[in-house]
Design a protein around this motif. Structure first.
Motif, PDB file in Angstrom:
ATOM      1  N   ASP A   1       0.851  -1.174   0.000  1.00  0.00           N
ATOM      2  CA  ASP A   1       0.000   0.000   0.000  1.00  0.00           C
ATOM      3  C   ASP A   1       0.894   1.234   0.000  1.00  0.00           C
ATOM      4  OD1 ASP A   1      -1.590   2.201   0.714  1.00  0.00           O
ATOM      5  OD2 ASP A   1      -2.983   0.917   1.790  1.00  0.00           O
ATOM      6  N   PHE A   2       0.891   1.961  -1.088  1.00  0.00           N
ATOM      7  CA  PHE A   2       1.752   3.120  -1.247  1.00  0.00           C
ATOM      8  C   PHE A   2       1.476   4.186  -0.189  1.00  0.00           C
ATOM      9  CE2 PHE A   2       2.524   7.366  -2.959  1.00  0.00           C
ATOM     10  CZ  PHE A   2       3.873   7.276  -3.232  1.00  0.00           C
ATOM     11  N   TYR A   3       0.203   4.398   0.140  1.00  0.00           N
ATOM     12  CA  TYR A   3      -0.133   5.437   1.112  1.00  0.00           C
ATOM     13  C   TYR A   3       0.465   5.117   2.489  1.00  0.00           C
ATOM     14  CZ  TYR A   3      -3.281   7.203  -2.419  1.00  0.00           C
ATOM     15  OH  TYR A   3      -3.788   7.703  -3.572  1.00  0.00           O
ATOM     16  N   LYS A   4       0.376   3.888   2.883  1.00  0.00           N
ATOM     17  CA  LYS A   4       0.928   3.493   4.181  1.00  0.00           C
ATOM     18  C   LYS A   4       2.451   3.645   4.173  1.00  0.00           C
ATOM     19  CE  LYS A   4       0.583  -0.121   7.658  1.00  0.00           C
ATOM     20  NZ  LYS A   4      -0.042  -1.397   7.993  1.00  0.00           N
ATOM     21  N   GLU A   5       3.088   3.165   3.111  1.00  0.00           N
ATOM     22  CA  GLU A   5       4.541   3.269   3.003  1.00  0.00           C
ATOM     23  C   GLU A   5       4.997   4.723   2.967  1.00  0.00           C
ATOM     24  OE1 GLU A   5       6.310   0.953  -0.130  1.00  0.00           O
ATOM     25  OE2 GLU A   5       4.921  -0.704   0.236  1.00  0.00           O
ATOM     26  N   GLY A   6       4.203   5.586   2.378  1.00  0.00           N
ATOM     27  CA  GLY A   6       4.557   7.001   2.271  1.00  0.00           C
ATOM     28  C   GLY A   6       4.263   7.803   3.514  1.00  0.00           C
ATOM     29  N   GLY A   7       3.655   7.169   4.527  1.00  0.00           N
ATOM     30  CA  GLY A   7       3.375   7.862   5.774  1.00  0.00           C
ATOM     31  C   GLY A   7       2.091   8.661   5.778  1.00  0.00           C
ATOM     32  N   GLY A  11      -3.667   3.332   5.340  1.00  0.00           N
ATOM     33  CA  GLY A  11      -4.009   2.729   4.063  1.00  0.00           C
ATOM     34  C   GLY A  11      -4.698   3.734   3.172  1.00  0.00           C
ATOM     35  N   TYR A  12      -4.914   3.332   1.930  1.00  0.00           N
ATOM     36  CA  TYR A  12      -5.529   4.265   0.996  1.00  0.00           C
ATOM     37  C   TYR A  12      -7.016   4.402   1.256  1.00  0.00           C
ATOM     38  CZ  TYR A  12      -6.737   0.039  -1.662  1.00  0.00           C
ATOM     39  OH  TYR A  12      -7.212  -1.176  -2.063  1.00  0.00           O
ATOM     40  N   PHE A  13      -7.535   5.511   0.771  1.00  0.00           N
ATOM     41  CA  PHE A  13      -8.960   5.772   0.900  1.00  0.00           C
ATOM     42  C   PHE A  13      -9.682   5.165  -0.296  1.00  0.00           C
ATOM     43  CE2 PHE A  13      -6.931   9.258  -1.275  1.00  0.00           C
ATOM     44  CZ  PHE A  13      -7.743   9.462  -2.382  1.00  0.00           C
ATOM     45  N   LYS A  14     -10.957   5.072  -0.208  1.00  0.00           N
ATOM     46  CA  LYS A  14     -11.753   4.494  -1.293  1.00  0.00           C
ATOM     47  C   LYS A  14     -12.925   5.411  -1.583  1.00  0.00           C
ATOM     48  CE  LYS A  14     -13.047   0.714  -3.702  1.00  0.00           C
ATOM     49  NZ  LYS A  14     -12.424   0.315  -4.907  1.00  0.00           N
ATOM     50  N   ILE A  15     -13.091   5.784  -2.810  1.00  0.00           N
ATOM     51  CA  ILE A  15     -14.227   6.578  -3.250  1.00  0.00           C
ATOM     52  C   ILE A  15     -15.238   5.616  -3.851  1.00  0.00           C
ATOM     53  CG2 ILE A  15     -14.997   8.331  -4.886  1.00  0.00           C
ATOM     54  CD1 ILE A  15     -12.200   9.599  -4.601  1.00  0.00           C
ATOM     55  N   LEU A  40      -8.297  16.223 -15.618  1.00  0.00           N
ATOM     56  CA  LEU A  40      -8.605  14.908 -15.063  1.00  0.00           C
ATOM     57  C   LEU A  40      -7.282  14.339 -14.570  1.00  0.00           C
ATOM     58  CD1 LEU A  40     -11.028  13.639 -17.832  1.00  0.00           C
ATOM     59  CD2 LEU A  40     -11.587  14.748 -15.667  1.00  0.00           C
ATOM     60  N   ILE A  41      -7.085  14.354 -13.256  1.00  0.00           N
ATOM     61  CA  ILE A  41      -5.776  14.043 -12.707  1.00  0.00           C
ATOM     62  C   ILE A  41      -5.632  12.586 -12.290  1.00  0.00           C
ATOM     63  CG2 ILE A  41      -5.277  16.388 -11.975  1.00  0.00           C
ATOM     64  CD1 ILE A  41      -6.156  15.498  -9.140  1.00  0.00           C
ATOM     65  N   THR A  42      -6.544  11.767 -12.693  1.00  0.00           N
ATOM     66  CA  THR A  42      -6.433  10.345 -12.407  1.00  0.00           C
ATOM     67  C   THR A  42      -6.572   9.600 -13.714  1.00  0.00           C
ATOM     68  OG1 THR A  42      -7.194   8.571 -10.960  1.00  0.00           O
ATOM     69  CG2 THR A  42      -8.895   9.946 -11.951  1.00  0.00           C
ATOM     70  N   TRP A  43      -6.230   8.348 -13.685  1.00  0.00           N
ATOM     71  CA  TRP A  43      -6.374   7.543 -14.895  1.00  0.00           C
ATOM     72  C   TRP A  43      -6.600   6.097 -14.522  1.00  0.00           C
ATOM     73  CZ3 TRP A  43      -7.850   8.072 -19.559  1.00  0.00           C
ATOM     74  CH2 TRP A  43      -7.547   7.126 -20.533  1.00  0.00           C
ATOM     75  N   ASN A  44      -5.807   5.582 -13.623  1.00  0.00           N
ATOM     76  CA  ASN A  44      -5.933   4.161 -13.332  1.00  0.00           C
ATOM     77  C   ASN A  44      -5.818   3.874 -11.831  1.00  0.00           C
ATOM     78  OD1 ASN A  44      -3.237   4.665 -13.002  1.00  0.00           O
ATOM     79  ND2 ASN A  44      -2.531   2.939 -14.204  1.00  0.00           N
ATOM     80  N   ASP A  45      -6.399   4.731 -11.014  1.00  0.00           N
ATOM     81  CA  ASP A  45      -6.331   4.538  -9.568  1.00  0.00           C
ATOM     82  C   ASP A  45      -7.450   3.610  -9.104  1.00  0.00           C
ATOM     83  OD1 ASP A  45      -4.094   6.145  -9.238  1.00  0.00           O
ATOM     84  OD2 ASP A  45      -5.292   7.956  -9.130  1.00  0.00           O
ATOM     85  N   TYR A  46      -7.273   2.330  -9.397  1.00  0.00           N
ATOM     86  CA  TYR A  46      -8.297   1.341  -9.076  1.00  0.00           C
ATOM     87  C   TYR A  46      -8.511   1.210  -7.568  1.00  0.00           C
ATOM     88  CZ  TYR A  46      -7.744   0.053 -13.913  1.00  0.00           C
ATOM     89  OH  TYR A  46      -7.680   0.091 -15.278  1.00  0.00           O
ATOM     90  N   GLY A  47      -7.428   1.296  -6.805  1.00  0.00           N
ATOM     91  CA  GLY A  47      -7.539   1.162  -5.358  1.00  0.00           C
ATOM     92  C   GLY A  47      -8.398   2.235  -4.735  1.00  0.00           C
TER      93      GLY A  47
END
Length: 124
Positions: A1-7, A11-15, A40-47
């Motif tokens: 989980d990138f968010y957790k590793e990045g501090g 964990g990541y949020f979910k929309i 449009l600043i997203t493209w493939n943020d499936y998580g």
């Protein structure tokens, strides 16, 4: 989980994707605000649930929403771009120049020519 590793938390949020309605609602907010530009600043943020690229689950529906939002006069069939990709993956060496030509037709908005060429190569 990138968010957790990045501090950035545990964990990541979910929309809530709501079958594409979240995206549609936000595009409508931008339209109602009469913005001059929209990034449009997203493209493939499936998580996160904020993907707009084609998926097996939703197909091209979110990109179709972008086409509708921008009020494109002439919409390219997005499936033809996928066809072009598949042809490139399976093409014989001699077909590459035709596939390049189909690409140039697409980017120069000569959609009818691109579709005709892609379809003719699919028949071979």
């Amino acid at each position: 989980d990138f968010y957790k590793e990045g501090g950035w938390g545990e964990g990541y949020f979910k929309i809530d994707h709501k079958q594409g309605n979240t995206f549609k609602e936000n595009l409508q907010k931008a339209k109602d605000a009469n913005v001059d530009y929209l990034q449009l600043i997203t493209w493939n943020d499936y998580g996160e649930g904020t993907m707009i690229e084609p998926t097996e689950e939703f197909g091209f529906s979110l990109l179709n929403q972008v086409q509708d939002f921008t009020e494109m006069d002439e919409k390219i069939e997005l499936e033809k771009i996928l066809d072009l990709y598949k042809l490139r993956k399976s093409a014989k060496t001699g077909d590459q120049k035709y596939l390049d030509q189909a690409f140039y037709y697409l980017v120069s908005l000569q959609h009818e020519k691109a579709i005709h060429l892609i379809d003719s190569l699919k028949l071979e």
